[in-house]
Design an enzyme around this catalytic site. Structure first.
Site, short mmCIF file in Angstrom:
data_model
loop_
_atom_site.label_atom_id
_atom_site.label_comp_id
_atom_site.label_asym_id
_atom_site.label_seq_id
_atom_site.Cartn_x
_atom_site.Cartn_y
_atom_site.Cartn_z
NE ARG A 52 0.24 1.41 3.37
CZ ARG A 52 1.17 2.30 3.62
NH1 ARG A 52 2.45 1.93 3.70
NH2 ARG A 52 0.90 3.57 3.80
N GLY A 53 0.28 2.40 -0.12
CA GLY A 53 1.07 3.62 -0.28
C GLY A 53 1.20 3.90 -1.77
CB ALA A 54 0.48 6.95 -3.74
NE ARG A 95 -6.11 0.84 -1.72
CZ ARG A 95 -5.49 1.39 -0.69
NH1 ARG A 95 -4.20 1.18 -0.49
NH2 ARG A 95 -6.13 2.17 0.15
CD GLN A 202 -3.07 2.76 6.82
OE1 GLN A 202 -3.67 3.10 7.84
NE2 GLN A 202 -3.69 2.62 5.67
CG ASP A 243 -2.91 7.99 -1.47
OD1 ASP A 243 -2.76 8.41 -0.31
OD2 ASP A 243 -2.65 6.82 -1.81
CG ASN A 253 -2.18 11.52 2.81
OD1 ASN A 253 -1.69 10.63 2.12
ND2 ASN A 253 -1.81 11.71 4.06
#
Ligand code: MRU
Length: 350
Positions: A52-54, A95, A202, A243, A253
């Protein structure tokens, strides 16, 4: 050109002919890598938050395309195109909010379209090369953002961050945490206040783990403590990731970021957003056009096997929010710091 991550773990790595991803759902209890050999499996890994995380999502998707290309066997062109189209579509549906996913798929598609007449071995090699370059470039960009951003933090600064915008959210170094890493590397004493980041945690699970690995001072707070910490002068700056940034500078975000930005403005604390150019979406005029992912109700009802909410209650779980550009003190990009971002300043970056 390659770039080595500056952390003791790899978020994702190519081993043999497979993609391995650190399973972030298990952290901090277990450090385990999962292995992927199809685009469909990578898409599922993104959807279920193994990665995960852009920027990390963008890198994983690029490898997903490379894996799909590995399965081509010089079949008739129409069949190869259909197989690759299916892979692109599966990955794109994983996503919706992080624009790096679509940026990376577009980049891979350009390569695919430029080489689809070639032998399948050549196609697979070319797409893998591009995925490797996206990963190496991400680390270089994060280092460069880190250097620009580090100049904004004073020696001794107490920095609040939300979610995880670290090495775990990228190919390495991190965006928001990259700024902190670079400031620490330059000799500044920086301490981090990590918001727990309800509901997926997170901050508590990933940011706390990642900073502890690197020996960077980190203190965990629950999200609803941020106002108190600011009101009692215990925060000097906020640094978060993003993001998707719209063309006018509105920032999407992790859910809760908007609340932090409002509080920061109330207390006159600078609110910085670390943002590679791949996260800026010039096709979305402002934040109202950014798709906000709505995730499973189970994430809000409890965690793991434990449910703490009343059975039968209705639940909302938007995973992101939008902070208007007017609350952003500066965007930190690989091309430099953009203070009070607006449409013209953002357009000038490209
Ligand atoms: O739902 P997640 O964990 O993918 O959300 C991640 C974030 O919101 C990060 O802050 C953002 O992707 C920036 S990562 C460098």
């Amino acid at each position: 050109m390659t770039a080595q991550p500056s952390t003791s773990f790899d978020t994702l790595r190519w081993v043999g002919n497979r993609l391995e991803m650190l399973d972030q759902r298990l952290l901090p209890a277990r450090v385990e890598y999962r292995s992927y050999d199809t685009a469909a499996a990578v898409a599922e890994g993104i959807r279920s938050m193994v990665v995960r995380g852009a920027p990390a999502i963008g890198c994983a998707a690029a490898y997903g395309v490379a894996l799909a290309a590995q399965q081509l066997r010089n079949e008739p062109r129409a069949q190869a195109v259909a197989a690759m189209d299916a892979a692109f579509a599966q990955l794109a549906a994983s996503r919706p909010t992080a624009v790096n996913l679509f940026w990376s798929l577009q980049r891979m598609r350009r390569i695919w379209e430029g080489c689809q007449e070639q032998d399948s071995v050549v196609i697979a090699r070319r797409l893998l090369q591009e995925a490797q370059e996206i990963l190496a470039e991400d680390i270089r960009i994060n280092r460069s953002m880190g250097e620009h951003g580090a100049t904004l933090l004073e020696d001794g600064a107490r920095v609040l961050t939300h979610c995880n915008a670290g090495a775990l959210a990228t190919a390495g170094h991190g965006t928001a945490l990259g700024v902190i890493r670079s400031a620490v590397a330059s000799g500044k004493r920086i301490s981090v206040l990590a918001d727990e980041t309800r509901p997926f945690l997170q901050g508590a699970r990933l940011t706390a783990w990642e900073l502890l690995q690197d020996g960077i001072a980190v203190t965990l707070i629950t999200d609803n403590m941020a106002g108190h910490m600011m009101a009692t002068s215990q925060v000097d700056a906020v640094v978060v990731g993003t993001d998707r940034v719209a063309a006018n500078g509105d920032v999407a975000n992790k859910i809760g970021t908007y609340m932090v930005a409002v509080l920061a403005r109330r207390h006159d604390i600078p609110f910085y957003v670390a943002c590679p150019l791949s996260t800026i979406d010039l096709n979305t005029p402002d934040g109202s056009g950014i798709p906000i992912e709505e995730r499973s109700r189970d994430e809000v009802l409890g965690h793991g096997d434990v449910q703490w909410a009343a059975t039968g209650v209705s639940v909302r779980n938007p995973a992101f929010d939008v902070t208007p550009a007017e609350l952003v003190t500066a965007l930190i990009t690989e091309r430099g710091v953009v203070r009070s971002p607006d449409r013209a300043k953002i357009a000038a970056l490209f």
